[in-house]
Design a protein around this motif. Structure first.
Motif, PDB file in Angstrom:
ATOM      1  N   SER A 204       1.027  -1.349   0.073  1.00 39.00           N
ATOM      2  CA  SER A 204       0.090   0.059  -0.115  1.00 39.00           C
ATOM      3  C   SER A 204       0.931   1.282  -0.059  1.00 39.00           C
ATOM      4  CB  SER A 204      -0.880  -0.129   1.299  1.00 39.00           C
ATOM      5  OG  SER A 204      -0.178  -0.337   2.564  1.00 39.00           O
ATOM      6  N   TYR A 207       0.151   6.305   4.138  1.00 38.25           N
ATOM      7  CA  TYR A 207      -1.053   7.011   4.482  1.00 38.25           C
ATOM      8  C   TYR A 207      -0.918   8.111   5.352  1.00 38.25           C
ATOM      9  CZ  TYR A 207      -3.197   2.432   3.296  1.00 38.25           C
ATOM     10  OH  TYR A 207      -3.501   1.223   2.701  1.00 38.25           O
ATOM     11  N   TYR A 213      -6.127   6.770   5.414  1.00 37.04           N
ATOM     12  CA  TYR A 213      -6.507   5.333   5.417  1.00 37.04           C
ATOM     13  C   TYR A 213      -7.952   4.903   5.223  1.00 37.04           C
ATOM     14  CZ  TYR A 213      -6.627   0.232   6.558  1.00 37.04           C
ATOM     15  OH  TYR A 213      -6.987  -1.134   6.616  1.00 37.04           O
ATOM     16  N   THR A 216      -9.116   5.688   1.463  1.00 38.86           N
ATOM     17  CA  THR A 216      -8.448   5.052   0.789  1.00 38.86           C
ATOM     18  C   THR A 216      -9.596   3.674   0.607  1.00 38.86           C
ATOM     19  OG1 THR A 216      -6.111   5.677   0.531  1.00 38.86           O
ATOM     20  CG2 THR A 216      -6.759   3.235   0.083  1.00 38.86           C
TER      21      THR A 216
END
Length: 383
Positions: A204, A207, A213, A216
């Protein structure tokens, strides 16, 4: 890991609680062919759990995506000996239930032999198959997921940002899937290659905070590509059910001691990342492109070649990278009482090889691949 009442946010007192989920194959003990009997095995396992103390403290076994798979798991554990004991008992209990159903359990991350899997009869699994079609038909793979306690969502996102560089070495040491559908793929972890085909998998981005987070995740769900929020398949994620970070990058390990090592290093990585966050140390800004390259190299070679060194992002011998990982997490290992066990585990893997190496050694001189299954069944259930 399904008993939510036993998880509360970590208060910073003593080692973090951690636990493991493993996916196993159900195979014919003579032919090695996977058998679609997970429903029967879980019913037998549930009966034993109600009838006696053999499975006391363990999470109940349950079916997975395919009827030839079984998921087992530990309860939340504080010490590594407790975790190791639960893992062994969970595998032995699964093996006993499987034997009553006429099959055996094998900790293989992909099936060595060619066969057609049977989807577990479940509405959610049917929706997944309808959405992803043939991708699901070939996604027959078994992983190991490690849950590690968090103190808060904010700490969890900080941990995700800081463990990213170290997930590829975890994949390398757990690599246990060289064969798939009757052929040697040339990879140590072919499961990882299969898994990368999911559009929501892999490493990933950074963030920075919980809001990013969650944003997303919302954007992923709004795309209508995912069936639900449980399909956030990143290599590491925040659990939607528990106050944990879930590290999902590893193959299921052939040897239970390798699973213990994977869990010990995962917990140490989480603790180290949390400490770095509290001290104001910024995460490595390495791109997801480079992280994918690092994971590919770990998947291709396991511990039998070079990995990308998170200090330089250049190739280095696998043993050197694992010792760099040990150095990175040594204070956390020492505080949890895990240093000697982790160092011995790494030394054992470097000397003996990964599960993929053990499978190839079992296959030497046997073109049928039956010896791979036989050896896997033997190693899966420790004496």
């Amino acid at each position: 890991m399904r008993n939510q009442q036993r998880w509360i946010y970590h208060r910073g007192e003593g080692p973090r609680t951690f636990g493991v989920e493993e996916e196993l194959l159900l195979v014919d003990p003579e032919t090695g062919l996977p058998q679609p009997v997970a429903g029967t095995v879980t019913e037998i396992a549930a009966w034993h759990a109600d009838a006696g103390p053999r499975t006391e403290g363990l999470e109940p076994a349950k079916p997975e995506l395919y009827a030839e798979q079984l998921e087992i798991g530990t309860a939340p554990c504080t010490t590594t000996p407790q975790l190791a004991d639960q893992l062994r008992r969970a595998r032995l209990a699964a093996a006993a239930a499987a034997k009553e159903a006429g099959v055996a359990v094998a900790a293989l991350a992909t099936p060595p032999v060619d066969f057609g899997p049977l989807l577990t009869p479940d509405d959610r699994y049917r929706r997944i198959h309808d959405r992803y079609a043939h991708l699901v038909d070939e996604e027959y793979a078994c992983a190991c997921h490690v849950h590690v306690h968090l103190g808060s969502p904010e700490e969890g996102v900080a941990v995700l940002d800081r463990i990213r560089p170290w997930l590829a070495p975890l994949l390398a040491l757990s690599a246990n899937s060289p064969y798939f559908q009757g052929v040697d793929t040339g990879y140590a972890s072919w499961r990882h290659q299969l898994w990368q085909r999911w559009p929501m998998s892999g490493p990933s981005e950074l963030y920075g905070d919980v809001e990013a987070y969650e944003r997303t995740t919302r954007e992923m769900l709004a795309s209508d590509v995912l069936v639900d929020d449980h399909m956030v398949y990143f290599d590491a994620r925040l659990s939607r059910r528990y106050p944990t970070v879930e590290i999902r990058v590893g193959d299921v390990c052939l040897d239970v001691e390798d699973t213990v090592l994977l869990a010990v290093l995962s917990r140490a990585l989480v603790e180290t990342a949390a400490r770095d966050w509290r001290r104001g140390r910024l995460p490595d800004p390495v791109s997801t492109v480079v992280l994918r390259l690092a994971a590919w190299r770990a998947s291709r070679y396991g511990l039998g070649g070079e990995l990308l060194d998170p200090r330089s992002w250049r190739p280095a011998p696998a043993g050197e990278v694992l010792h760099t990982l040990l150095d990175h997490v040594r204070p956390a290992l020492e505080d949890a009482g895990d240093r000697e066990r982790a160092e011995a585990g790494v030394a054992r893997l470097l000397a003996r090889g990964t599960g993929a190496d053990l499978q190839r050694a079992a296959h030497a001189g046997d073109p049928s691949l039956a010896s791979v299954i036989v050896e896997a069944v033997r190693r899966t259930t420790p004496a």
